[in-house]
Design a protein around this motif. Structure first.
Motif, PDB file in Angstrom:
ATOM      1  N   TYR A 127      -9.167 -65.122   9.561  1.00  0.00           N
ATOM      2  CA  TYR A 127      -7.864 -64.060  10.686  1.00  0.00           C
ATOM      3  C   TYR A 127      -8.431 -64.710  12.114  1.00  0.00           C
ATOM      4  CZ  TYR A 127      -7.209 -60.572   6.751  1.00  0.00           C
ATOM      5  OH  TYR A 127      -7.192 -59.883   5.936  1.00  0.00           O
ATOM      6  N   LYS A 160      -6.730 -60.941  14.017  1.00  0.00           N
ATOM      7  CA  LYS A 160      -5.949 -60.607  12.775  1.00  0.00           C
ATOM      8  C   LYS A 160      -6.823 -59.678  12.421  1.00  0.00           C
ATOM      9  CE  LYS A 160      -3.380 -62.099   9.120  1.00  0.00           C
ATOM     10  NZ  LYS A 160      -1.832 -60.830   9.127  1.00  0.00           N
ATOM     11  N   GLU A 187      -4.077 -57.515   7.058  1.00  0.00           N
ATOM     12  CA  GLU A 187      -2.875 -58.152   6.084  1.00  0.00           C
ATOM     13  C   GLU A 187      -2.028 -58.424   7.122  1.00  0.00           C
ATOM     14  OE1 GLU A 187      -3.204 -59.942   2.959  1.00  0.00           O
ATOM     15  OE2 GLU A 187      -4.967 -59.671   2.972  1.00  0.00           O
ATOM     16  N   LYS A 188      -1.277 -57.609   8.115  1.00  0.00           N
ATOM     17  CA  LYS A 188       0.242 -57.640   9.055  1.00  0.00           C
ATOM     18  C   LYS A 188      -0.208 -57.109   9.961  1.00  0.00           C
ATOM     19  CE  LYS A 188       3.429 -55.257   5.131  1.00  0.00           C
ATOM     20  NZ  LYS A 188       4.740 -54.709   5.355  1.00  0.00           N
ATOM     21  N   THR A 191      -2.278 -57.898  13.624  1.00  0.00           N
ATOM     22  CA  THR A 191      -2.638 -58.608  14.563  1.00  0.00           C
ATOM     23  C   THR A 191      -2.990 -57.922  16.069  1.00  0.00           C
ATOM     24  OG1 THR A 191      -2.055 -60.271  13.388  1.00  0.00           O
ATOM     25  CG2 THR A 191      -2.939 -60.555  15.659  1.00  0.00           C
ATOM     26  N   PRO A 198       3.917 -65.178  15.432  1.00  0.00           N
ATOM     27  CA  PRO A 198       3.217 -64.334  14.365  1.00  0.00           C
ATOM     28  C   PRO A 198       2.977 -65.284  13.565  1.00  0.00           C
ATOM     29  CG  PRO A 198       5.085 -63.560  15.472  1.00  0.00           C
ATOM     30  CD  PRO A 198       4.924 -64.789  16.071  1.00  0.00           C
ATOM     31  N   VAL A 199       2.441 -65.849  12.493  1.00  0.00           N
ATOM     32  CA  VAL A 199       2.341 -66.434  11.510  1.00  0.00           C
ATOM     33  C   VAL A 199       3.397 -66.091  10.297  1.00  0.00           C
ATOM     34  CG1 VAL A 199       0.622 -66.932   9.541  1.00  0.00           C
ATOM     35  CG2 VAL A 199      -0.396 -66.678  11.742  1.00  0.00           C
ATOM     36  N   ASN A 200       3.845 -65.391  10.368  1.00  0.00           N
ATOM     37  CA  ASN A 200       4.365 -64.957   9.345  1.00  0.00           C
ATOM     38  C   ASN A 200       5.496 -64.188   9.926  1.00  0.00           C
ATOM     39  OD1 ASN A 200       3.696 -62.436   8.224  1.00  0.00           O
ATOM     40  ND2 ASN A 200       1.735 -63.859   7.293  1.00  0.00           N
ATOM     41  N   ASP A 215       6.961 -61.340   8.453  1.00  0.00           N
ATOM     42  CA  ASP A 215       6.384 -59.617   8.588  1.00  0.00           C
ATOM     43  C   ASP A 215       4.944 -59.033   8.689  1.00  0.00           C
ATOM     44  OD1 ASP A 215       4.633 -60.464   7.021  1.00  0.00           O
ATOM     45  OD2 ASP A 215       5.149 -59.126   5.271  1.00  0.00           O
ATOM     46  N   GLU A 216       4.857 -59.867   9.770  1.00  0.00           N
ATOM     47  CA  GLU A 216       3.082 -59.717  10.689  1.00  0.00           C
ATOM     48  C   GLU A 216       3.914 -58.718  12.043  1.00  0.00           C
ATOM     49  OE1 GLU A 216       0.309 -62.423  12.787  1.00  0.00           O
ATOM     50  OE2 GLU A 216       1.274 -63.025  12.349  1.00  0.00           O
ATOM     51  N   ILE A 264       2.337 -57.280  15.476  1.00  0.00           N
ATOM     52  CA  ILE A 264       1.568 -57.772  16.648  1.00  0.00           C
ATOM     53  C   ILE A 264       1.579 -56.206  17.858  1.00  0.00           C
ATOM     54  CG2 ILE A 264       1.633 -58.923  18.924  1.00  0.00           C
ATOM     55  CD1 ILE A 264       1.890 -60.577  16.000  1.00  0.00           C
ATOM     56  N   GLU A 293      -1.753 -49.245   7.484  1.00  0.00           N
ATOM     57  CA  GLU A 293      -0.754 -50.279   6.539  1.00  0.00           C
ATOM     58  C   GLU A 293      -0.305 -49.966   4.993  1.00  0.00           C
ATOM     59  OE1 GLU A 293      -1.834 -54.752   5.405  1.00  0.00           O
ATOM     60  OE2 GLU A 293      -1.926 -54.461   7.563  1.00  0.00           O
TER      61      GLU A 293
END
Length: 313
Positions: free
Chosen positions: A46, A122, A125-126, A128, A138-140, A142-143, A145, A170
């Motif tokens: 992470y 992080k 999973e989602k 950060t 953002p890495v992806n 659905d992240e 923040i 989550e």
């Protein structure tokens, strides 16, 4: 301005309550130096891992540091802090060596230098968590923040009790849920609930500083239309039902709320509890079961426990 560093040598179990005492005494943040951190294996999955200096840590237990302005009330404030910490033993909380030392520091030394150690983290999973002054991509898609300014109090959101709570939210918060956050602190759990899809979040804390901190952080993360922050004594007087209730506070306080939580959570809903030191796990678990909850998960991170309970349908 001159500042005084107050350093308390205490036990892991006392980290949360001592930190809260310092916040209530006017500290805008705390530094926690736990010997166990030196030996903990950390995944780099992470983010970046920063080297720790062993000389900054006690041989056993934890150092908690805070900074207070040097003024005519300093001596009185320190005595009140000492008394409040000593009173923790009445709650059967181990306060360790309980050595308190005071030293003077220059404002420049502490006001900005610590920022270099606070980077995006992080949490799950989602989710950060990032400091307000850091740029982060953002890495992806659905992240989620969450921005926090730890200078406003109540830490960075990365303490094990908070991480366990966020990971549970989550998994269990779904779109349209009504969520109640008991003991909101910085508001990070309320913010996460809103960003995870809750249609309404009520954040309660007895400390007016926490209510203000939650309000500020909620606006910072642009979820003020979904989250309301109010001063309240736990769940006393609350009548609106919720799909999820989350409470990241001391075990001894959690057991004071389980009956009210059972009445307020909807059938099939969840009560997420955290802030439980390992030795108090059975106290909370037994109390939850006695009130009628079913235990779904018991999770541990370092010496801390989170228990997820469900009200039968």
């Amino acid at each position: 301005m001159k500042w005084s560093e107050i350093k308390i040598h205490t036990a892991t179990e006392a980290v949360e309550p001592v930190s809260n005492i310092l916040h209530e005494s006017g500290a805008s943040g705390v530094v926690i130096e736990d010997r166990q951190d030196l030996f903990q294996e950390r995944s780099t999955l992470y983010g970046t891992i920063y080297d720790l200096d062993p000389s900054s840590y006690p041989e056993e237990g934890v150092y908690i540091k805070a900074y207070l302005p040097v003024n005519s009330f300093l001596g009185e404030t320190v005595e009140e802090i000492k008394e409040a910490i000593n009173n923790l033993v009445t709650f059967d909380i181990d306060i360790g060596k309980n050595n308190v030392t005071i030293s003077e520091v220059n404002e420049e030394e502490w006001a900005t230098a610590w920022k270099k150690y606070y980077k995006p983290v992080k949490i799950s999973e989602k989710i950060t968590i990032i400091p307000t002054w850091e740029e982060y991509e953002p890495v992806n898609s659905d992240e989620i923040i969450i921005e926090l300014d730890p200078g406003m109090a109540f830490g960075t959101g990365t303490h094990p009790t908070t991480v366990l709570s966020l990971q549970a939210l989550e998994r269990y918060v779904t779109t349209g849920d009504q969520v109640v956050d008991v003991g909101s602190g910085s508001g990070v759990l309320s913010i996460a609930s809103a960003l995870l899809g809750a249609s309404g979040v009520r954040a309660y804390d007895l400390d007016e500083v926490a209510v203000k901190s939650t309000t500020i952080n909620v606006k910072l993360n642009k979820v003020q239309e979904l989250v309301t922050s109010e001063q309240n004594d736990l769940l006393v007087g609350i009548t609106e039902q919720a799909d999820v209730i989350v409470s990241n506070i001391l075990a001894e306080i959690i057991v004071q709320t389980t009956g009210e939580a059972y009445n307020l959570v909807k059938p099939g809903g969840y009560f997420i509890t955290s802030g439980i030191i390992k030795g108090k796990k059975e106290l909370v678990r037994n109390d939850l079961e006695d009130k009628g909850f079913n235990i779904l998960e018991v999770n541990q991170m370092e010496d801390w426990i989170s228990i997820i309970a469900q009200k039968p349908e």
